[in-house]
Scaffold this motif. Structure first.
Motif, PDB file in Angstrom:
ATOM      1  N   THR A 110       0.838  -1.207   0.000  1.00  0.00           N
ATOM      2  CA  THR A 110       0.000   0.000   0.000  1.00  0.00           C
ATOM      3  C   THR A 110       0.866   1.247   0.000  1.00  0.00           C
ATOM      4  O   THR A 110       0.580   2.212  -0.729  1.00  0.00           O
ATOM      5  N   LEU A 111       1.926   1.251   0.804  1.00  0.00           N
ATOM      6  CA  LEU A 111       2.824   2.410   0.847  1.00  0.00           C
ATOM      7  C   LEU A 111       3.606   2.564  -0.451  1.00  0.00           C
ATOM      8  O   LEU A 111       3.932   3.697  -0.849  1.00  0.00           O
ATOM      9  N   LEU A 112       3.900   1.454  -1.128  1.00  0.00           N
ATOM     10  CA  LEU A 112       4.524   1.547  -2.453  1.00  0.00           C
ATOM     11  C   LEU A 112       3.574   2.194  -3.450  1.00  0.00           C
ATOM     12  O   LEU A 112       3.980   3.026  -4.265  1.00  0.00           O
ATOM     13  N   GLU A 113       2.296   1.832  -3.380  1.00  0.00           N
ATOM     14  CA  GLU A 113       1.294   2.417  -4.282  1.00  0.00           C
ATOM     15  C   GLU A 113       1.080   3.898  -3.989  1.00  0.00           C
ATOM     16  O   GLU A 113       0.895   4.699  -4.898  1.00  0.00           O
ATOM     17  N   LYS A 114       1.105   4.260  -2.708  1.00  0.00           N
ATOM     18  CA  LYS A 114       0.919   5.665  -2.312  1.00  0.00           C
ATOM     19  C   LYS A 114       2.188   6.496  -2.493  1.00  0.00           C
ATOM     20  O   LYS A 114       2.175   7.702  -2.271  1.00  0.00           O
ATOM     21  N   GLU A 115       3.271   5.828  -2.876  1.00  0.00           N
ATOM     22  CA  GLU A 115       4.568   6.449  -3.141  1.00  0.00           C
ATOM     23  C   GLU A 115       5.193   7.095  -1.909  1.00  0.00           C
ATOM     24  O   GLU A 115       5.850   8.128  -1.987  1.00  0.00           O
ATOM     25  N   TYR A 116       4.992   6.479  -0.747  1.00  0.00           N
ATOM     26  CA  TYR A 116       5.728   6.890   0.449  1.00  0.00           C
ATOM     27  C   TYR A 116       7.114   6.250   0.432  1.00  0.00           C
ATOM     28  O   TYR A 116       8.071   6.814   0.947  1.00  0.00           O
ATOM     29  N   ILE A 117       7.180   5.045  -0.126  1.00  0.00           N
ATOM     30  CA  ILE A 117       8.450   4.343  -0.294  1.00  0.00           C
ATOM     31  C   ILE A 117       8.507   3.842  -1.729  1.00  0.00           C
ATOM     32  O   ILE A 117       7.488   3.757  -2.412  1.00  0.00           O
ATOM     33  N   GLU A 118       9.729   3.535  -2.178  1.00  0.00           N
ATOM     34  CA  GLU A 118       9.885   3.018  -3.535  1.00  0.00           C
ATOM     35  C   GLU A 118      11.033   2.011  -3.554  1.00  0.00           C
ATOM     36  O   GLU A 118      11.888   2.000  -2.667  1.00  0.00           O
ATOM     37  N   ARG A 119      11.029   1.178  -4.586  1.00  0.00           N
ATOM     38  CA  ARG A 119      12.104   0.205  -4.765  1.00  0.00           C
ATOM     39  C   ARG A 119      13.281   0.897  -5.467  1.00  0.00           C
ATOM     40  O   ARG A 119      13.086   1.728  -6.345  1.00  0.00           O
ATOM     41  N   VAL A 120      14.488   0.537  -5.054  1.00  0.00           N
ATOM     42  CA  VAL A 120      15.695   1.089  -5.664  1.00  0.00           C
ATOM     43  C   VAL A 120      15.915   0.399  -7.006  1.00  0.00           C
ATOM     44  O   VAL A 120      15.769  -0.823  -7.119  1.00  0.00           O
ATOM     45  N   ASP A 121      16.241   1.182  -8.029  1.00  0.00           N
ATOM     46  CA  ASP A 121      16.468   0.628  -9.371  1.00  0.00           C
ATOM     47  C   ASP A 121      17.642  -0.350  -9.349  1.00  0.00           C
ATOM     48  O   ASP A 121      18.696  -0.069  -8.781  1.00  0.00           O
TER      49      ASP A 121
END
Length: 131
Positions: A110-121
């Protein structure tokens, strides 16, 4: 909760008059000396409905508590691996309640979708806090 009702048909002749076969006076004129009446049945149904509603409310509240704990961790550490984040979340949340791992994973998604956190490329397992 059970109540016992003593039969008064022997002492009161007006109780013996019945208008229907299932009336209270018919029940009281039986040979039994006491009648037990269970009053808990309607109460149990209401309690079950209230407990289900309370459980849903608690689950919703816990979902937001898990998300807040994850954001606090990520804000403090800036970058963490997925497994470290899950373990630290369990450690922090165990003071309040016993968190379930699937609930934590859903909160991270959910936090990934809300863009509070993201995966490192380039590194799928590494998560980064987005300020």
């Amino acid at each position: 909760m059970w109540f016992r009702i003593k039969r008064t048909a022997d002492t009161d002749p007006s109780v013996r008059k019945t208008t229907s076969p299932r009336s209270l006076s018919t029940i009281l004129t039986t040979r039994d000396s006491e009648i037990r009446v269970n009053l808990d049945l309607p109460i149990k149904a209401v309690v079950k409905a209230e407990s289900a509603a309370a459980l849903n409310t608690i689950q919703e509240h816990r979902k937001y508590v898990i998300q807040a704990a994850i954001v606090r961790l990520m804000k403090a550490r800036k970058q963490m691996t997925y497994q470290q984040l899950v373990q630290e979340s369990i450690t922090q949340l165990s003071q309040r309640f016993t968190p379930q791992v699937p609930d934590i994973k859903k909160a991270i998604d959910t936090l990934l979708e809300k863009e509070y956190i993201e995966r490192v490329d380039g590194q799928r397992d590494l998560l980064k806090y987005v300020a």
